[in-house]
Design an enzyme around this catalytic site. Structure first.
Site, PDB file in Angstrom:
ATOM      1  CB  CYS A 167     -84.107  59.030  36.499  1.00 51.14           C
ATOM      2  SG  CYS A 167     -84.738  60.557  35.863  1.00 51.14           S
ATOM      3  CB  VAL A 168     -79.814  56.152  38.568  1.00 53.05           C
ATOM      4  CG1 VAL A 168     -80.100  55.555  37.214  1.00 53.05           C
ATOM      5  CG2 VAL A 168     -78.879  57.330  38.437  1.00 53.05           C
TER       6      VAL A 168
END
Lengths: 428, 349, 86
Positions: free
Chosen positions: A242-243
């Site tokens: 999620c980055v």
């Protein structure tokens, strides 16, 4: 293994009474979907929305993108090991709602970024401005620990894609793509003179928000692993990353891995495609040495003549990319690397953290610091406040009328290091 | 008929037809005519533009009196108000290249007027200005003038018209070092597959991300007994005997010097700095700060090292071409090796 | 002796005001590989952060993730019998 990906071309999505696909239009019953997803008691609320190509809609922050499909023949519907029971993937027939995508939204942490603009300047930089997006905004119950929060959102996305995919079960596809490859021994017998090529796919494997899953197994726990390309095309690899919006491999991009597809297209013609090696990108130096040595050894053991290596992320994984390249080149195996670069806002800085003279063939998928100006949206799906985070860090990046300047690193899929998108960098 | 755009031209004493090395110290001057290459250049742009005048300055004068020279030149630019300034081409001439580069850069940065020049890719002037100025890529000698001028003229025409320049290889200029993200007609994975296939078939390919190439030098073996070793002192810090008897240049050095220091305990008051690349105050107070002869002599007295070699070697590093630097290194190295020196302290600034 | 890499695995993590790095016990000889990684990481970090501010607005979340990543790394060190000897 033989896998048929049967594409049903989706031309529109709308909400309606019954889940169905007719003449390319996907109809979704919103309440049914929400009810299904809320079976997970960890979810408090779900909002579902639609974003079509060309609409002045902004989706932010994007957690993952998943392609809705249904396996009509063969084992393993859904995502075995991750959201459904374990099964061997790679064989069978899959109906694909091609052109549709489930986009999950809902930040686990405040600094998550990832924007998809469906129109204008922003649309050029993400492949998901061209898909009909069903956006699922997930709010979990209060008090969940971050791991559970992430798992909940991840699982909800996979379940939504499975649920929606059912609409394609009885529909005749518009095109059928067949992916067939037997054992390496048999393929080599068929094509003795073709050069043997492996694909090394690096995955961020460093902890919460930095995870990948193979049949549900967290990639931080694995040694580099050989996997049949059909397995990845069939849903064996999913994203927990999620980055790094610009270069994270979304689940959709695993299902449609462009390196696998492009190598497969050459198999039996110009190359003998041996398969895929999934390599975790670890944080410790010992771990990096271990995985890079192991990856190179696997390539040598399989007798590869050439290897394509793709990276995920930017920063410490650059070391792994370079280490793998060095080992392969020194063993006489030719490499082509795919990576994005960070040449600064003005394009004048050194592009990579680590360098190696052995890396003579590199495809650059873009400068992550390239600044784009995004006009204000008519509608924002997700969290409008995240827009400030996107533009964050320097004054004047967010104007009063809503125009924002942000770096490419905030746009989903912009500099995809599996070469999914078509950016490149030229020296001026 | 529309007014022609104005070009101001800069050349050194040689191309300005004043003289050769002997005239390298002349002060800058301005002539409202087209001199030397400016004449040929004028012919190439005559349809829509014209060279309004030529500034001429001696290479040595410029490098040694930068402030005064710059002031004169910038004043002329302000007075004549050209649309664009052209300097050189300097080919591989180091001092000329430094002058062309610094002048062009100053004009761009301070007066916001575009500038174009021409140099050979190894000219030290390239790194001075490539980010701000478009440098046409020329051959390494003045024999390339006929080819260089049209390339420069073409670039000037585009800039004046506000047209975007194409890629360096297309327009003939040295890459500025700007990496720009653009769209390709093929997705990245396709380009990678094609690149790998080219490699497997021994066909030519072009990487999209060139890796920096570092010149690796194998270090010599460590000295086993320092107390018996002869150590020489060498510097690129431009430390020379007062008066600079051998006329070593303050930038873009063309030569190195060798001085007998066997009778001295330190460089001290007999030496000074002529290096154009740093503030000279502290080096002039005590040159040993840059080339520590005093410490070496102390070590010799204390028995830490065996002997300080009798000759001290010096040159100027700033703006010196890689080619010259390698040449000096080999020449000095040869002498030191023949003299039986065991190790060298090489200081730079 | 460097045990874990100084940089995060994505651009976003560079904006974090926190980054925990694990170093091993002091050794006599300089480990060239560690030095190279450290130097390159510093250059890379400066290149990015010179033109923008660290993201203090989300500092608590960065603290959380930094802690999580550190725990993951420590766990992997413990479960690898050799590495726990460092």
């Amino acid at each position: 293994m033989k896998l048929e990906l049967r594409r049903i071309h989706i031309k529109d999505i709308q909400f309606g009474d019954k889940l169905a696909v007719e003449n390319g239009v996907l109809t979704v019953n919103k309440e049914d979907l929400i009810e299904k997803l809320k079976e997970d008691e960890r979810i408090k609320d779900i909002k579902v929305d639609i974003a079509r190509p060309g609409e002045k809609v902004r989706i932010i922050p994007v957690k993952d993108v998943i392609e809705p499909r249904v396996k009509i023949e063969g084992a393993g519907n859904g995502f075995p090991g991750a959201s459904t029971k374990i099964a061997q993937l790679g064989d069978g027939k899959v109906n694909v709602l091609y052109g549709a995508a489930v986009v999950t939204v809902g930040d686990i942490v405040g600094f998550q970024e990832g924007v998809v603009d469906m129109w204008g300047e922003g649309a050029k930089w993400t492949p998901f401005s061209k898909t009909y997006n069903l956006v699922v905004d997930i709010t979990p119950v209060e008090g969940l620990d971050p791991h559970t929060h992430e798992a909940t959102v991840r699982l909800a996305g996979l379940k939504a894609a499975e649920f929606i995919g059912e609409a394609g079960r009885k529909v005749e596809p518009d095109e059928v793509l067949t992916y067939e490859m037997e054992s390496n021994a048999l393929e080599t017998k068929k094509y003795p003179d073709l050069p043997k090529v492996l694909y090394v796919e690096m995955l961020i494997s460093q902890g919460l928000l930095h995870d990948g899953y193979i049949y549900g197994v967290n990639s931080q726990l694995i040694l580099p692993t050989l996997i049949h390309p059909n397995e990845e095309l069939d849903g064996a690899v999913i994203s927990g990353n999620c980055v790094a919006a610009c270069d994270k491999i979304t689940t959709y991009q695993h299902q449609n891995n462009s390196v696998i597809l492009d190598l497969y297209a050459q198999h039996g013609k110009t190359i003998n495609f041996l398969g895929v090696i999934l390599t975790p990108e670890l944080t410790t130096l010992e771990g990096k040495f271990r995985t890079c040595d192991y990856t190179a050894k696997l390539c040598k053991t399989l007798g590869a003549d050439g290897v394509i290596v793709s990276e995920e992320g930017y920063g410490n994984p650059d070391s792994d990319l370079v280490m793998i390249c060095k080992r392969l080149e020194n063993a006489g195996i030719k490499t082509a690397l795919i990576t994005d670069e960070c040449s600064g806002r003005d394009g004048m800085s050194q592009p990579l953290t680590d360098t190696a003279s052995e890396a003579v063939a590199v495809v650059s998928t873009g400068n992550v610091s390239h600044v784009v100006t995004l006009p204000p949206a008519d509608k924002v799906i997700g969290n409008a406040e995240s827009i400030a985070t996107l533009a964050g860090g320097w004054d004047g990046a967010l104007l009063e009328d809503g125009t924002l300047m942000c770096e490419l690193n905030a746009v989903i899929g912009a500099t995809s290091e599996i070469g999914y998108h078509n950016c490149t960098v030229k020296l001026y | 008929m529309a007014e022609k755009y104005k070009v101001l031209y800069y050349v050194n004493q040689f191309f300005g037809q004043i003289g050769g090395e002997d005239k390298a110290g002349i002060e800058p001057m301005y002539k409202e005519e087209t001199v030397g290459p400016a004449l040929g250049f004028n012919g190439l742009i005559s349809e829509e533009g014209e060279v309004i005048g030529t500034i001429i300055c001696g290479d040595n004068y410029f490098n040694e009196n930068k402030e005064e020279a710059m002031k004169f030149i910038l004043d002329i630019v302000k007075k004549t108000n050209p649309d664009i300034v052209v300097t050189g081409p300097a080919f591989n001439a180091g001092r000329y290249g430094m002058a062309c580069g610094e002048i062009a850069k100053a004009i761009v940065e301070q007066l916001n007027i575009p500038a174009v020049t021409g140099m050979y890719v190894e000219n030290p002037g390239v790194d001075v200005c490539k980010g701000q100025v478009i440098i046409a890529s020329t051959s390494d000698s003045a024999a390339g003038m006929r080819k260089a001028l049209p390339v420069m003229a073409n670039i000037v025409k585009k800039i004046v018209k506000g047209e975007e320049l194409g890629l360096p290889e297309e327009e003939g200029y040295i890459p500025q070092g700007k990496r720009l993200t653009v769209f390709s007609d093929k997705r990245g994975s396709q380009r990678a597959v094609e690149m790998l296939l080219a490699r497997l078939n021994d066909e030519p390919f072009e990487t999209e991300l060139p890796m920096p190439v570092f010149d690796k030098v194998n270090p010599a073996e460590a000295i086993k007994d320092l107390s018996k070793a002869t150590i020489a002192l060498v510097t690129s810090g431009g430390i020379v005997p007062k008066g600079n008897p051998d006329r070593i240049q303050s930038a873009s050095a063309q030569k190195w010097g060798k001085y007998d220091v066997s009778e001295k305990d330190a460089l001290g008051a007999d030496y000074c700095t002529i290096h154009g690349g740093y503030d000279p105050v502290y080096a002039n107070e005590l040159p040993d700060r840059v080339a520590p002869l005093d410490m070496l002599k102390q070590y010799e007295k204390d028995g830490v090292i065996g002997k300080v070699y009798e000759y001290f070697y010096t040159t100027t590093g700033t703006g010196t071409s890689v080619g010259n630097a390698m040449k000096f290194g080999k020449e000095i190295g040869k002498e030191l090796k023949e003299a039986g020196v065991d190790g060298v302290i090489l200081t730079s600034t | 002796m460097l045990v874990s890499h100084p940089l995060g695995a994505s651009i976003r993590m560079l904006f974090s005001p926190y980054r925990s790095i694990i170093v091993g016990e002091k050794v006599e000889e300089i480990d060239v590989f560690s030095v190279e990684i450290i130097e390159n990481s510093i250059i890379s970090y400066k290149k990015h952060m010179e033109v923008r501010n660290a993201d203090w607005d989300n500092k608590e979340d960065y603290q959380l993730i930094d802690n999580e990543l550190l725990e993951s790394t420590l766990k992997s060190l413990n479960s690898n019998s050799c590495e726990s000897c460092i």
